[in-house]
Design a protein around this motif. Structure first.
Motif, PDB file in Angstrom:
ATOM      1  N   GLY A 117       5.807  -1.077  13.201  1.00 58.83           N
ATOM      2  CA  GLY A 117       6.046  -0.439  11.909  1.00 58.83           C
ATOM      3  C   GLY A 117       5.018  -0.966  10.912  1.00 58.83           C
ATOM      4  O   GLY A 117       4.124  -1.741  11.277  1.00 58.83           O
ATOM      5  N   GLY A 118       5.134  -0.568   9.667  1.00 60.13           N
ATOM      6  CA  GLY A 118       4.199  -1.060   8.654  1.00 60.13           C
ATOM      7  C   GLY A 118       4.235  -2.574   8.608  1.00 60.13           C
ATOM      8  O   GLY A 118       5.281  -3.165   8.400  1.00 60.13           O
ATOM      9  N   GLY A 119       3.103  -3.210   8.844  1.00 59.61           N
ATOM     10  CA  GLY A 119       3.037  -4.672   8.847  1.00 59.61           C
ATOM     11  C   GLY A 119       3.516  -5.300  10.141  1.00 59.61           C
ATOM     12  O   GLY A 119       3.644  -6.518  10.228  1.00 59.61           O
ATOM     13  N   ASP A 344      10.806  10.232  12.794  1.00 59.03           N
ATOM     14  CA  ASP A 344      10.338   9.178  11.912  1.00 59.03           C
ATOM     15  C   ASP A 344      11.328   8.017  12.029  1.00 59.03           C
ATOM     16  O   ASP A 344      12.363   8.120  12.696  1.00 59.03           O
ATOM     17  N   TRP A 345      11.004   6.946  11.390  1.00 59.81           N
ATOM     18  CA  TRP A 345      11.746   5.665  11.388  1.00 59.81           C
ATOM     19  C   TRP A 345      13.242   5.887  11.125  1.00 59.81           C
ATOM     20  O   TRP A 345      13.635   6.148   9.987  1.00 59.81           O
ATOM     21  N   ALA A 346      14.055   5.843  12.177  1.00 65.05           N
ATOM     22  CA  ALA A 346      15.493   6.105  12.044  1.00 65.05           C
ATOM     23  C   ALA A 346      15.760   7.441  11.354  1.00 65.05           C
ATOM     24  O   ALA A 346      16.804   7.619  10.726  1.00 65.05           O
ATOM     25  N   GLU A 487       0.497  -5.244   5.311  1.00 63.71           N
ATOM     26  CA  GLU A 487       1.950  -5.090   5.219  1.00 63.71           C
ATOM     27  C   GLU A 487       2.292  -3.655   4.845  1.00 63.71           C
ATOM     28  O   GLU A 487       1.443  -2.942   4.328  1.00 63.71           O
ATOM     29  N   TRP A 488       3.522  -3.305   5.101  1.00 66.19           N
ATOM     30  CA  TRP A 488       3.954  -1.938   4.812  1.00 66.19           C
ATOM     31  C   TRP A 488       3.631  -1.545   3.361  1.00 66.19           C
ATOM     32  O   TRP A 488       2.980  -0.526   3.099  1.00 66.19           O
ATOM     33  N   GLN A 489       4.055  -2.392   2.427  1.00 67.69           N
ATOM     34  CA  GLN A 489       3.834  -2.094   1.008  1.00 67.69           C
ATOM     35  C   GLN A 489       2.473  -2.538   0.509  1.00 67.69           C
ATOM     36  O   GLN A 489       2.142  -2.323  -0.647  1.00 67.69           O
TER      37      GLN A 489
HETATM   38  C1  BGC Z   1       8.619  -0.539   8.148  1.00 65.81           C
HETATM   39  C2  BGC Z   1       7.828   0.720   7.976  1.00 65.81           C
HETATM   40  C3  BGC Z   1       8.759   1.838   7.792  1.00 65.81           C
HETATM   41  C4  BGC Z   1       9.755   1.552   6.678  1.00 65.81           C
HETATM   42  C5  BGC Z   1      10.748   2.649   6.536  1.00 65.81           C
HETATM   43  C6  BGC Z   1       9.564  -0.725   6.996  1.00 65.81           C
HETATM   44  O1  BGC Z   1      10.329  -1.880   7.154  1.00 65.81           O
HETATM   45  O2  BGC Z   1       7.758  -1.612   8.251  1.00 65.81           O
HETATM   46  O3  BGC Z   1       7.022   0.975   9.067  1.00 65.81           O
HETATM   47  O4  BGC Z   1       8.026   2.966   7.504  1.00 65.81           O
HETATM   48  O5  BGC Z   1      10.418   0.351   6.891  1.00 65.81           O
HETATM   49  O6  BGC Z   1      11.715   2.387   5.580  1.00 65.81           O
END
Ligand code: BGC
Ligand code: BGC
Length: 652
Positions: A117-119, A344-346, A487-489
């Protein structure tokens, strides 16, 4: 003992499940103790059940058709599919985030995919650690009964942005300003090489969102508000990514995302967190769908995108993850998409408050692989239950698995499952840095360059004795890169290697005195000297970046006010993921350059400021004077007039 054996056969035929003891030879001693009665019972059961199901528990030898590299992909898929148990099939449809994968999980869940995922980087965040991590997952996958390799996915959305030390390219909005498909193609190829160097081949890119409201926190992931630009650059990205020369690794795989309507959501329609636009609802008619939203997907698919990620958002009130008409009928039917759809993520969790129904509805709508961030067990259990209850037809499962296996065979993953570790030398290779620098220079849009007493602030005078530089963004790699970096953000500071604008300026003007103060407080400033003020948005990603006012932070606005009192000529460089509302800044600065989120190669900004290159970028979005004018549709219809229109960009 005999009873136990019967139970195994029975379970295997009912659920097509793989018995715990996978090694036939290892079970053979048990056979000696099997009574004649048990043998007869077993034989009868085997006869009653299909022959296929007992075959399904065997370890195929190397003569199996699916293991033959030269056999046609469709035949290999058919052969492998016919050997799979239900659990193995569900495993292929499961993608778990690497932070949730414990040792042994890839093997025991028979996972089809793992993602970062991001980061989501290993510790330490180095190429070697990445390769060890992904090859480790791969070894587990290859040790399963059928040895189906995992496809590892990561968001290389502006370079391999999860890897520290990678070349970070401008975010898509900057590439939209450059609007140069050949350049995007090369960038994607370079990003694919750096990603493959760390063992991953599958990127969740390009994002072909059509952003229509810059208040959206993902605006910078969108190339443009213009569907034609999005389609042309999205396809260029795919072409570059899939054709990259990644040595002995398997072929790279690209994803068109987020299908469909992300970027077009209505203000305050989001039900996620405290988001306003992200994951909200897009309202549109058939003409909008077919003329503007679908073409970027059609072009990305034609260019070779083999995966599509569904959007968190809804289309006319219905969550995309559960939208059978759009996912199955239109994407897979009309557009003829034969690759696979990843959630997508969940994302499927949002389809229905009851998780079981959410799984059923989204898989039936056409989601082939579920991106499960944390808990694979619950998803797998829901899937089993749904299939046993016939809430999800087996036909749908076979279709999903067929698609996933097709992409894996096509990429050559069965033959080349491991990283090519010699590619490490290509990470931050000089040619990649040069490419990124060129992209930065081409992405800059000169918005204003007003002469003061006959002289404009830009380009920087060749004989400048002294240049004043203000703003923390001038010397901060994190601010230069924005969200989705390390990192994601994203994060401010020295988050990765790179060249800041200030460093590049010092290198370009070794003889000139460069006076830097981040807050723009200069003592006895020379009023006639040039001041370059760099203002930045703080880094953000996704809905976290949704904003109501589109203003730069107060500290940044005060900075511009401060320097405009001290200098006649202020060249304002704006680092932002979108057009921001400039307000008083517009008149405070005599020159304004939109530099977007350029990434690690700040020298590209200096190439233009110095006049070494002409500014050639044009606005990929209408630039609003105020938020009251939004969304962008009001500019398109002519109801509102932007401060600067899409396509605008000055030259010297
Ligand atoms: C993840 C991201 C994801 C996001 C979604 C983050 O914790 O690192 O990849 O897109 O959550 O809410
Ligand atoms: C984002 C996707 C991304 C995924 C994996 C999601 O939250 O919406 O763009 O590909 O996470 O990181």
């Amino acid at each position: 003992m005999s009873f136990r054996n019967i139970r195994i056969v029975d379970r295997a035929s009912a659920l097509n499940e793989e018995p715990k003891n996978k090694n036939r030879a290892g079970r053979s001693p048990l056979r000696f103790s099997i009574s004649l009665f048990a043998i007869c019972a077993c034989a009868a059961l085997v006869l009653l059940s299909s022959c296929g199901s007992s075959k399904k528990t065997e370890q195929p030898d190397s003569s199996a058709l699916y293991k033959k590299a030269d056999a046609p992909v469709a035949q290999r898929v058919d052969d492998l599919l016919s050997r799979m148990t239900l659990e193995e099939k569900i495993g292929q449809m499961t993608q778990l985030e690497k932070n949730s994968v414990r040792s042994g999980d890839v093997r025991s869940f028979m996972l089809g995919s793992v993602l970062s995922g991001g980061g989501g980087s290993p510790k330490p965040n180095t190429v070697v650690a990445w390769c060890d991590m992904i090859d480790g997952f791969q070894k587990e996958a290859l040790s399963t009964r059928l040895g189906i390799p995992v496809l590892y996915g990561t968001d290389s959305v502006h370079g391999h942005n999860n890897l520290r030390g990678a070349t970070i390219f401008p975010h898509n909005i900057g590439l939209g300003a450059a609007n140069d498909p050949a350049l995007v193609e090369k960038i994607a190829a370079a990003a694919a090489v750096e990603t493959a160097a760390s063992g991953a081949l599958w990127t969740f890119a390009p994002c072909v969102a059509l952003a229509r409201d810059p208040r959206w926190g993902r605006t910078y992931e969108s190339f443009s508000q213009d569907s034609r630009i999005v389609a042309s650059l999205g396809a260029a990205f795919v072409r570059g990514w899939v054709a990259a020369d990644v040595g002995s690794a398997a072929l790279p795989v690209a994803t068109a995302k987020h299908y469909l309507g992300d970027g077009g959501t209505e203000w305050a329609s989001s039900r996620s967190n405290n988001y306003k636009l992200d994951q909200g609802n897009t309202i549109g008619d058939d003409a909008y769908l077919r003329n503007e939203l679908l073409p970027p997907y059609a072009d990305a698919l034609a260019a070779g995108a083999r995966t599509v990620m569904t959007s968190f958002s809804s289309w006319n009130g219905l969550k995309m993850h559960g939208h059978k008409k759009l996912v199955t009928d239109i994407l897979k039917g009309e557009l003829g998409f034969s690759g696979f759809v990843v959630s997508d993520w969940a994302g499927i969790d949002q389809v229905h408050p009851d998780y079981y129904r959410a799984v059923v509805e989204s898989v039936n709508a056409g989601i082939d692989m579920n991106m499960v961030p944390y808990d694979a067990r619950t998803y797998i259990a829901a899937m089993k239950k749904a299939i046993e209850a016939k809430d999800i037809p087996l036909k749908r499962i076979d279709d999903a698995v067929r698609r996933i296996l097709t992409v894996k065979f096509e990429s050559g993953l069965f033959e080349r499952p491991f990283a090519d570790r010699t590619l490490a030398a290509r990470v931050r290779a000089p040619e990649h840095l040069a490419l990124a620098r060129e992209a930065v220079a081409k992405s800059l849009v000169l918005l204003k360059n007003e002469a003061v007493a006959g002289t404009a602030a830009l380009p920087i005078p060749a004989d400048a004795v002294r240049i004043y530089v203000a703003g923390s963004g001038a010397d901060d790699i994190g601010l230069q890169c924005g969200g989705w970096t390390i990192e994601w953000q994203g994060r401010t500071g020295d988050i990765t290697e790179g060249t800041t604008l200030l460093e590049a300026l010092r290198a370009r003007y070794p003889e000139t005195e460069i006076v830097y103060d981040r807050s723009g407080n200069f003592k006895d400033a020379d009023r006639n000297a040039l001041c370059i003020a760099v203002t930045s948005e703080p880094p953000y990603a996704e809905g976290v970046g949704d904003t109501a006012n589109l203003l730069l932070p107060t500290s940044e606005r005060l900075l511009v006010a401060r320097v405009s009192e001290q200098f006649e000529r202020v060249a304002l460089v704006v680092y932002s993921g979108r057009p921001v509302v400039l307000g008083e800044l517009e008149s405070a600065a005599s020159s304004i350059v939109a530099a977007w989120l350029p990434g690690t190669e700040g020298a590209g900004v200096v190439d233009v400021l110095s006049g070494d290159r002409s500014p050639t970028g044009t606005l990929p979005f209408d630039w609003p004077a105020s938020v009251e004018q939004l969304p962008v549709g009001r500019f398109i219809s002519g109801e509102q007039k932007p401060l600067w229109p899409v396509g605008f960009g000055l030259n010297w």
